[in-house]
Design a protein around this motif. Sequence first.
Motif, short mmCIF file in Angstrom:
data_model
loop_
_atom_site.label_atom_id
_atom_site.label_comp_id
_atom_site.label_asym_id
_atom_site.label_seq_id
_atom_site.Cartn_x
_atom_site.Cartn_y
_atom_site.Cartn_z
N ASP A 1 0.82 -1.21 0.00
CA ASP A 1 0.00 0.00 0.00
C ASP A 1 0.86 1.26 0.00
O ASP A 1 0.57 2.21 -0.71
CB ASP A 1 -0.93 0.01 1.22
N GLN A 2 1.94 1.23 0.82
CA GLN A 2 2.85 2.38 0.85
C GLN A 2 3.47 2.62 -0.52
O GLN A 2 3.54 3.75 -1.00
CB GLN A 2 4.00 2.07 1.82
N VAL A 3 3.93 1.53 -1.14
CA VAL A 3 4.59 1.65 -2.44
C VAL A 3 3.62 2.21 -3.47
O VAL A 3 3.96 3.11 -4.24
CB VAL A 3 5.12 0.27 -2.91
N ILE A 4 2.39 1.69 -3.46
CA ILE A 4 1.39 2.17 -4.42
C ILE A 4 1.12 3.65 -4.18
O ILE A 4 1.09 4.45 -5.12
CB ILE A 4 0.10 1.33 -4.31
N ALA A 5 0.97 4.03 -2.92
CA ALA A 5 0.68 5.44 -2.62
C ALA A 5 1.83 6.35 -3.03
O ALA A 5 1.64 7.37 -3.69
CB ALA A 5 0.37 5.59 -1.13
N ASP A 6 3.05 5.96 -2.65
CA ASP A 6 4.23 6.78 -2.98
C ASP A 6 4.41 6.91 -4.49
O ASP A 6 4.67 7.99 -5.01
CB ASP A 6 5.51 6.15 -2.39
N THR B 1 2.19 6.45 -6.88
CA THR B 1 1.11 7.20 -7.51
C THR B 1 1.32 8.70 -7.32
O THR B 1 1.17 9.48 -8.25
CB THR B 1 -0.24 6.75 -6.92
N ALA B 2 1.73 9.07 -6.10
CA ALA B 2 1.98 10.49 -5.83
C ALA B 2 3.10 11.01 -6.73
O ALA B 2 3.00 12.08 -7.34
CB ALA B 2 2.34 10.70 -4.36
N ALA B 3 4.18 10.24 -6.83
CA ALA B 3 5.30 10.65 -7.67
C ALA B 3 4.88 10.75 -9.13
O ALA B 3 5.24 11.69 -9.84
CB ALA B 3 6.45 9.67 -7.52
N GLY B 4 4.09 9.76 -9.57
CA GLY B 4 3.66 9.73 -10.96
C GLY B 4 2.75 10.89 -11.30
O GLY B 4 2.85 11.49 -12.37
N GLU B 5 1.86 11.23 -10.36
CA GLU B 5 0.97 12.35 -10.63
C GLU B 5 1.75 13.64 -10.77
O GLU B 5 1.39 14.51 -11.55
CB GLU B 5 -0.10 12.44 -9.52
N GLY B 6 2.85 13.73 -10.01
CA GLY B 6 3.70 14.91 -10.15
C GLY B 6 4.29 15.02 -11.54
O GLY B 6 4.36 16.10 -12.12
N VAL B 7 4.70 13.87 -12.10
CA VAL B 7 5.35 13.88 -13.41
C VAL B 7 4.33 14.00 -14.54
O VAL B 7 4.52 14.74 -15.50
CB VAL B 7 6.20 12.60 -13.60
N LEU B 8 3.20 13.26 -14.41
CA LEU B 8 2.21 13.26 -15.47
C LEU B 8 1.31 14.50 -15.40
O LEU B 8 0.55 14.77 -16.32
CB LEU B 8 1.33 12.01 -15.41
#
Lengths: 445, 354
Positions: A429-434, A436-443
């Motif tokens: 869950d932590q990995v998915i959350a982290d 996703t947050a990082a990806g949203e920053g880039v995308l």
Amino acid sequence: MRYRTFVVLVLLMALIAACGDGGGADTTTAGGAETTTGDTGAATTVAGAATTMAPEEGGSLEGVELSLWGWSSSDAENTALNDLVAQFSEETGAVATFQPQAEYDVALQAALTSGDPPDVFYVDSLRLPDLADAGALAPVPDGAVSNPDDIFPSLREAFTWDGTWYCPPKDFSTLGLIYDPDVLEAAGVAVPTTWEELAAAAETLTTGDAAAIAGGTAQAGLSMGVEYARWGAFLFQNGAAITNEENTAMTLDTPEAREALEYVAGLYQDGYAVKPAAVDAGWAGEAFGQGKAAMVVEGNWLPPAMTADFPDRNFAVAELPSGPVGPGTFAFTVCYGVAADAANPEASWALVDALTNEEGSLAWTEAFTVMPAREAAATEWTSTHPDLEAFVAGADYAQRWGFVPGFGDVLGVLNPGLEGVVDGNMTIDQVIADTTAAGEGVLGG
Amino acid sequence: MTADTPLIVEAAPRAETFTVKRGMRLKGGSSLGWLFSAPALIGLLVFVAIPIVATAWVSLRDWSGLVSPFETEYVGFEKYNELLFADGVRRTDFALSIRNNFYYVLFVVPIQTTLAFVLAVILNNKFLKGKGFFRTSYYFPSITSSIAVTLIFVFLFQTSGAINAILPFETINWLDNANGLFHNVLGVIGIEDPPVWMVENEFMGVTFWQWIAGPSVAMFAIILLVSWTSIGTFMLIFLAGLQSIPESVEEAAKVDGASTFQTFRHVIVPLMKPTIFFVLTIGIISTWQVFDQIYATNFGGPQKTTITPAFLIYFQSFRNSQASLAAAIAVLLLVVIMVFTFTQRRLIKSTGDV
């Protein structure tokens, strides 16, 4: 006083240097495309120039010098490519040379920055968005690549960015399940074709813990690198992926993705899969070669590595097991890109076509284990490499290894996170959350 | 410094009337001085000053590193903002790299300085036989290619490697071990679970619990490797310093009734202060720039516990096409190194004259 003179001198020199380079840049801009307006502007200009250029036949390339940059995988590959390039030179009268670069990324970056790039160069599908976005690549002009529809669609897709196709693939590799048939037979295990079978096979084939495996006294059922380039295939098998198809939104936070990650992580947590580093191997292929693993998930590059380093090791290739939703694998591919600033685009595309048309791609791949990127050639290739047929089969459903510029940051969160899951200090869950947050920053989603 | 001044005063008038053999008379020593130092100055300018200015300039633009930098857009301090203030991967990575490298410096600099000094004192003993042999063997790692040394250490430290075979503990996973050393120590004394406030609060995207993790076991292996490699160089510098101390000073101390330790503590160490200062400065600068060993052992892993600013510069520039970001990291690294060097200088100065 002296100090001040020195400062003035420094500034003066900096100014001269800046002006000099600026002037240089201006001349290239004048000679090439309009670059200041952005990528689309540059792209259209180059495309426009390309349409006006009629493909000429015969000795029109007499004396044209062409440089082809790439990296060197083996002497055999260098020789084969040199032969193809020499043949092209002979037929057209051009003087084309293959110049393999050590530290390829660094060398290419320096060449592009200085405005003096090689005419044709290798582009990994992972790097394509960066280069295309920067306007460093010329799109494929109409008619420059013969019979483009014959190229596997997934591979053309891998070199398409923002709707523009940039370069024809040189060859490709997919991921498959590589196993030792003797070991499987001795253990009475059939080649796994589903997730359940894979887990059961890995369990049966595992004979000890990581320390024993590292010491060479036991064997792991499966060895696989803890990274998206491997685990991603399992996401596909469950109908999931890290982003949507258009690379515009993160899709890791879904039940399907979570289920796939839990399945793969479970193999490691139960001790049936080991990461290569945990058993003193540089990569899974080495673990397999040393007999530390009975099965590995690797690609077309594994057979030559076995021949070179572990000639006595018996191996066979199967397609990756299908997940609940279906089959899934990655296609890793490299293309021949033509520089946007190429001095002679016509000759450059002629060289690219010679290397990637049906004849060229077959001549290039038949001596090796990488596969031609064209369907017709691939069928023929299979007849000379029947043992590697499973890799070709993967081409039908393989997904591309390429994202958007700056996505390296996201994988830089996901991969260490997955390691953390395997080492037991992170949760999925932590990995998915982290991630996703990082990806949203880039995308920007 | 005061001793030098008369020399310069004396030299200046001479230079004024300096006569070249062919009869050419030069007015003013300063132009001649510029002429003689021109090769070095031009070298400095082209290879040091201009690159520094260029790096700072690039860090204010949005440059991928794949096109000419002159065609890029000016973005001001956006890259610095991403690294220092904006929530995100880049800030977290930068913070982790600073943390990792800080612990690395914290261990390597004292270890290499102390051991190099001790070795130099031993080798300076006039009754020691075979000095040449020892000097060469201690210096040898320093002149060997860092990548070659690193690869040998990777073999030594692997799970089935020589280190584990020698150590009387259970098998330790050195190189693929992301656990912090301080966390491990806390675990041994019974603190397994971090206090809640340390996990819930963070600074630059890294929780306080992670900030105090210490070097990971993998980083610790690199610390041992680098200390071993660099001791030779610094030992040589210390040896040169020790040999410049006149024997009469030591003899005078003996006549005054000082014991060997007292001589060492109150005579040798104070006289060696300039050398210690030099070694510490060079040590701090070079440890903040560690790259080769990081690249060759784990490429920043496991779990980013061995990423350093220098590694991030390489990674962002050549693997992630973010050359401007890399340039901004380089500028920040320069600031970090300056802060540490000046602090260290202050500390040494406050304990006496340098």
